[in-house]
Design a protein around this motif. Structure first.
Motif, PDB file in Angstrom:
ATOM      1  N   LEU A 184       0.840  -1.204   0.000  1.00  0.00           N
ATOM      2  CA  LEU A 184       0.000   0.000   0.000  1.00  0.00           C
ATOM      3  C   LEU A 184       0.876   1.255   0.000  1.00  0.00           C
ATOM      4  O   LEU A 184       0.565   2.240  -0.686  1.00  0.00           O
ATOM      5  N   GLU A 185       1.964   1.231   0.758  1.00  0.00           N
ATOM      6  CA  GLU A 185       2.880   2.374   0.778  1.00  0.00           C
ATOM      7  C   GLU A 185       3.533   2.565  -0.584  1.00  0.00           C
ATOM      8  O   GLU A 185       3.713   3.698  -1.054  1.00  0.00           O
ATOM      9  N   ARG A 186       3.873   1.465  -1.211  1.00  0.00           N
ATOM     10  CA  ARG A 186       4.495   1.571  -2.530  1.00  0.00           C
ATOM     11  C   ARG A 186       3.503   2.097  -3.563  1.00  0.00           C
ATOM     12  O   ARG A 186       3.863   2.895  -4.438  1.00  0.00           O
ATOM     13  N   ALA A 187       2.239   1.654  -3.443  1.00  0.00           N
ATOM     14  CA  ALA A 187       1.205   2.157  -4.353  1.00  0.00           C
ATOM     15  C   ALA A 187       1.025   3.656  -4.167  1.00  0.00           C
ATOM     16  O   ALA A 187       0.846   4.410  -5.138  1.00  0.00           O
ATOM     17  N   ALA A 188       1.079   4.120  -2.913  1.00  0.00           N
ATOM     18  CA  ALA A 188       0.955   5.554  -2.640  1.00  0.00           C
ATOM     19  C   ALA A 188       2.124   6.326  -3.243  1.00  0.00           C
ATOM     20  O   ALA A 188       1.956   7.429  -3.773  1.00  0.00           O
ATOM     21  N   ALA A 189       3.314   5.744  -3.164  1.00  0.00           N
ATOM     22  CA  ALA A 189       4.496   6.403  -3.736  1.00  0.00           C
ATOM     23  C   ALA A 189       4.394   6.514  -5.250  1.00  0.00           C
ATOM     24  O   ALA A 189       5.020   7.386  -5.866  1.00  0.00           O
ATOM     25  N   GLU A 190       3.586   5.643  -5.848  1.00  0.00           N
ATOM     26  CA  GLU A 190       3.409   5.657  -7.301  1.00  0.00           C
ATOM     27  C   GLU A 190       2.222   6.515  -7.728  1.00  0.00           C
ATOM     28  O   GLU A 190       1.877   6.554  -8.917  1.00  0.00           O
ATOM     29  N   GLY A 191       1.553   7.157  -6.759  1.00  0.00           N
ATOM     30  CA  GLY A 191       0.485   8.079  -7.112  1.00  0.00           C
ATOM     31  C   GLY A 191      -0.918   7.660  -6.724  1.00  0.00           C
ATOM     32  O   GLY A 191      -1.859   8.453  -6.878  1.00  0.00           O
ATOM     33  N   LEU A 192      -1.107   6.445  -6.231  1.00  0.00           N
ATOM     34  CA  LEU A 192      -2.431   6.018  -5.797  1.00  0.00           C
ATOM     35  C   LEU A 192      -2.720   6.591  -4.406  1.00  0.00           C
ATOM     36  O   LEU A 192      -1.796   6.945  -3.669  1.00  0.00           O
ATOM     37  N   PRO A 193      -3.996   6.688  -4.011  1.00  0.00           N
ATOM     38  CA  PRO A 193      -4.324   7.236  -2.689  1.00  0.00           C
ATOM     39  C   PRO A 193      -3.679   6.417  -1.567  1.00  0.00           C
ATOM     40  O   PRO A 193      -3.585   5.192  -1.656  1.00  0.00           O
ATOM     41  N   ARG A 194      -3.252   7.119  -0.509  1.00  0.00           N
ATOM     42  CA  ARG A 194      -2.621   6.442   0.625  1.00  0.00           C
ATOM     43  C   ARG A 194      -3.693   5.756   1.466  1.00  0.00           C
ATOM     44  O   ARG A 194      -4.658   6.384   1.889  1.00  0.00           O
ATOM     45  N   LYS A 195      -3.524   4.461   1.722  1.00  0.00           N
ATOM     46  CA  LYS A 195      -4.506   3.678   2.464  1.00  0.00           C
ATOM     47  C   LYS A 195      -3.792   2.804   3.495  1.00  0.00           C
ATOM     48  O   LYS A 195      -2.594   2.554   3.399  1.00  0.00           O
ATOM     49  N   ARG A 196      -4.583   2.361   4.475  1.00  0.00           N
ATOM     50  CA  ARG A 196      -4.099   1.359   5.417  1.00  0.00           C
ATOM     51  C   ARG A 196      -5.236   0.383   5.702  1.00  0.00           C
ATOM     52  O   ARG A 196      -6.401   0.644   5.361  1.00  0.00           O
ATOM     53  N   ILE A 197      -4.918  -0.734   6.324  1.00  0.00           N
ATOM     54  CA  ILE A 197      -5.895  -1.794   6.571  1.00  0.00           C
ATOM     55  C   ILE A 197      -6.193  -1.859   8.063  1.00  0.00           C
ATOM     56  O   ILE A 197      -5.285  -1.773   8.888  1.00  0.00           O
ATOM     57  N   ASP A 198      -7.483  -2.018   8.413  1.00  0.00           N
ATOM     58  CA  ASP A 198      -7.823  -2.125   9.833  1.00  0.00           C
ATOM     59  C   ASP A 198      -7.493  -3.524  10.354  1.00  0.00           C
ATOM     60  O   ASP A 198      -7.099  -4.416   9.588  1.00  0.00           O
ATOM     61  N   VAL A 199      -7.635  -3.709  11.659  1.00  0.00           N
ATOM     62  CA  VAL A 199      -7.250  -4.974  12.299  1.00  0.00           C
ATOM     63  C   VAL A 199      -8.046  -6.140  11.728  1.00  0.00           C
ATOM     64  O   VAL A 199      -7.492  -7.200  11.411  1.00  0.00           O
ATOM     65  N   ALA A 200      -9.349  -5.956  11.573  1.00  0.00           N
ATOM     66  CA  ALA A 200     -10.185  -7.034  11.034  1.00  0.00           C
ATOM     67  C   ALA A 200      -9.775  -7.377   9.607  1.00  0.00           C
ATOM     68  O   ALA A 200      -9.798  -8.550   9.200  1.00  0.00           O
ATOM     69  N   GLY A 201      -9.392  -6.349   8.844  1.00  0.00           N
ATOM     70  CA  GLY A 201      -8.947  -6.596   7.474  1.00  0.00           C
ATOM     71  C   GLY A 201      -7.663  -7.398   7.426  1.00  0.00           C
ATOM     72  O   GLY A 201      -7.495  -8.297   6.593  1.00  0.00           O
ATOM     73  N   THR A 202      -6.736  -7.076   8.333  1.00  0.00           N
ATOM     74  CA  THR A 202      -5.480  -7.831   8.410  1.00  0.00           C
ATOM     75  C   THR A 202      -5.751  -9.288   8.770  1.00  0.00           C
ATOM     76  O   THR A 202      -5.123 -10.203   8.219  1.00  0.00           O
ATOM     77  N   GLU A 203      -6.693  -9.513   9.684  1.00  0.00           N
ATOM     78  CA  GLU A 203      -7.057 -10.882  10.061  1.00  0.00           C
ATOM     79  C   GLU A 203      -7.669 -11.629   8.879  1.00  0.00           C
ATOM     80  O   GLU A 203      -7.424 -12.826   8.691  1.00  0.00           O
ATOM     81  N   ARG A 204      -8.459 -10.917   8.070  1.00  0.00           N
ATOM     82  CA  ARG A 204      -9.050 -11.568   6.886  1.00  0.00           C
ATOM     83  C   ARG A 204      -7.969 -11.939   5.881  1.00  0.00           C
ATOM     84  O   ARG A 204      -8.014 -13.019   5.271  1.00  0.00           O
ATOM     85  N   LEU A 205      -6.981 -11.078   5.706  1.00  0.00           N
ATOM     86  CA  LEU A 205      -5.866 -11.396   4.804  1.00  0.00           C
ATOM     87  C   LEU A 205      -5.118 -12.630   5.295  1.00  0.00           C
ATOM     88  O   LEU A 205      -4.739 -13.501   4.509  1.00  0.00           O
ATOM     89  N   ALA A 206      -4.894 -12.709   6.608  1.00  0.00           N
ATOM     90  CA  ALA A 206      -4.145 -13.828   7.184  1.00  0.00           C
ATOM     91  C   ALA A 206      -4.893 -15.149   7.015  1.00  0.00           C
ATOM     92  O   ALA A 206      -4.277 -16.215   6.970  1.00  0.00           O
ATOM     93  N   ALA A 207      -6.231 -15.083   6.914  1.00  0.00           N
ATOM     94  CA  ALA A 207      -7.036 -16.302   6.791  1.00  0.00           C
ATOM     95  C   ALA A 207      -7.113 -16.817   5.358  1.00  0.00           C
ATOM     96  O   ALA A 207      -7.524 -17.948   5.130  1.00  0.00           O
ATOM     97  N   HIS A 208      -6.687 -16.003   4.400  1.00  0.00           N
ATOM     98  CA  HIS A 208      -6.764 -16.399   2.989  1.00  0.00           C
ATOM     99  C   HIS A 208      -5.654 -17.391   2.656  1.00  0.00           C
ATOM    100  O   HIS A 208      -4.569 -17.347   3.235  1.00  0.00           O
ATOM    101  N   ASN A 209      -5.898 -18.262   1.694  1.00  0.00           N
ATOM    102  CA  ASN A 209      -4.925 -19.306   1.350  1.00  0.00           C
ATOM    103  C   ASN A 209      -3.821 -18.812   0.417  1.00  0.00           C
ATOM    104  O   ASN A 209      -2.762 -19.408   0.323  1.00  0.00           O
TER     105      ASN A 209
END
Length: 478
Positions: A325-350
């Motif tokens: 996300l930081e790299r995408a922001a450096a390339e011109g995309l909007p700066r974003k971050r992920i909430d705790v629940a979102g991080t947990e959802r990423l961790a659950a993906h295969n």
């Protein structure tokens, strides 16, 4: 185990106590220091057989004294402990002359084994070259699985040994190759990458070894191959498992002799290159099937480095997600971050597409998320696990988003290579077929009503049904 004098330098009193007790149980004499200044003072009167040091100390860096100490005691085993579990730390520890690098938290048995191995060996070292702590290194992650990778890279980075990088598609095999090159003695020379799976069989030898003018139709001038282009540097042979047998034979001869002839030529070309190969395939299975030369496998498999799948890297997933996300922001995309629940959802993906799939997802989320914080619901929708009934406005079930998500996963399946040609027709069919089936089902197979709903001619509908193999009768469609 031989009784030895050990100097332990760490600012954590609990670690000093636990490690001291473990080493004393093995019969060693242990002295401890909590800072660089205490270490210097102890070394004036205490001559250790093994030095164990942390990196970050209250008054300095534990690695800074290592070259000076080793200049006086080149046979002294130095074991480095660090909570800064990055590739930079592992490589710097090794290049400063450390015998072993152990990331915190470490296993006491592993530490005592390192002490035992260090006592059994003596080390002669050249003057180290130290990479900057701020170096833009390509590998990110602090999981135990990645620590094994970092340690292996650190051990072979200053050598010219041939390395075989193994791992699923999308795990970052080329990043390992680049790290080995960029941190090694050949960093000022070319790094040339060749994807064996992307080159037509009939052109592989010309691509690798070059060709003379007139060697084949279209060869209007002499062309230097990838081996010549990489001379003095590193040649990365990606997807080596896809190399045809005839090219394997020529490659083996080059690895044995360091020389070759160009296609259509008779002049011997001698090159000095370091070879790093990679594959997601199981080469012993290819050998058993007669598709890969066993002698070439042993030539390439001098130092194997096994990259873990992303699903095996635990907390690295959240760390990598924020990095992308930081790299995408450096390339011109909007700066974003992920909430705790979102991080947990990423961790659950295969993560079948591994790090490449995660990077693509983060770039997409940076573009489509409305708010600065990306919610778990949007991640769920993009990963394909949600339904339109419970995702809210942020994760709408628009056809455009669904197709975008499908295409993203489609390209990931090909491991970074382009899919076969004819993509437009295949995707149109995948969209058109369920559209026609759903429309016919809604009117119980009435083709006239279906054509009206679709806004096309009835004869056009019939042709499409025939071309797509859809059988439509009144009351049912299949």
């Amino acid at each position: 185990m031989k009784r030895a004098k050990i100097l332990l330098v760490d600012d954590d009193a609990a670690i000093r106590m636990v490690v001291t007790e473990a080493l004393k149980r093995d019969g060693h004499e242990v002295r401890t220091a909590g800072s660089v200044a205490e270490q210097v003072a102890l070394l004036e009167s205490f001559v250790p057989d093994v030095l164990i040091t942390d990196v970050v100390l209250p008054d300095g860096n534990g690695l800074d004294l290592v070259p000076t100490i080793l200049a006086q005691r080149p046979d002294l085993p130095v074991i480095v402990l660090s909570a800064q579990n990055t590739l930079t730390t592992a490589v710097r520890a090794t290049e400063q002359g450390a015998f072993e690098y152990l990331p915190k938290p470490f296993d006491l048995d592993e530490l005592t084994r390192a002490v035992r191995d260090g006592l059994a060996r003596s080390h002669g070292r050249d003057e180290p070259s130290v990479p900057s702590e701020d170096a833009d290194l390509p590998l990110i992650g602090r999981s135990a699985a990645m620590q094994d990778v970092y340690r292996m890279i650190a051990r072979v980075v200053s050598t010219d040994l041939t390395v075989l990088v193994l791992g699923e598609s999308g795990t970052g095999k080329e990043l390992v190759a680049r790290a080995l090159h960029d941190l090694g003695a050949r960093k000022a020379s070319p790094f040339i990458a060749v994807n064996m799976a992307a080159i037509p069989r009939e052109l592989i030898e010309a691509e690798l070894f070059g060709h003379e003018r007139g060697a084949f139709t279209g060869a209007l001038v002499r062309n230097a191959g990838r081996f010549e282009q990489a001379s003095g540097g590193t040649l990365f042979l990606d997807e080596i498992g896809d190399m045809p047998m005839e090219a394997q034979t020529r490659l083996l001869r080059v690895l044995q002799s360091g020389e070759f002839t160009t296609v259509g030529g008779n002049r011997t070309v001698k090159v000095d290159v370091r070879i790093i190969a990679a594959t997601h395939k199981h080469l012993p299975e290819l050998i058993a099937a007669g598709q890969f030369r066993e002698d070439l496998f042993y030539r390439l498999n001098v130092v194997p480095i096994n990259l873990p799948a992303l699903r095996q890297r635990g907390d690295d997933i959240g760390l990598l997600a924020q990095y992308f996300l930081e790299r995408a922001a450096a390339e011109g995309l909007p700066r974003k971050r992920i909430d705790v629940a979102g991080t947990e959802r990423l961790a659950a993906h295969n993560w079948p597409g591994n790090v490449r799939e995660l990077e693509n997802l983060m770039r997409r989320l940076a573009a489509i998320a409305r708010d600065p914080v990306i919610p778990a619901a949007l991640i769920e929708a993009q990963l394909g696990g949600g339904s339109s009934g419970d995702l809210g406005a942020e994760a709408s079930d628009s056809l455009e988003q669904a197709i975008e998500m499908h295409l993203a996963r489609y390209f990931v399946q090909f491991g970074g290579k382009l899919p076969p040609s004819g993509l437009h027709a295949r995707i149109v069919e995948q969209v058109e077929r369920p559209l026609l089936i759903a429309t016919l089902a809604s009117v119980r197979g009435n083709q006239l009503k279906a054509a009206e709903l679709l806004g096309i001619n009835r004869n056009t509908l019939r042709k499409k049904l025939s071309d797509l193999g859809i059988e439509a009768q009144r009351g049912r469609t299949r």
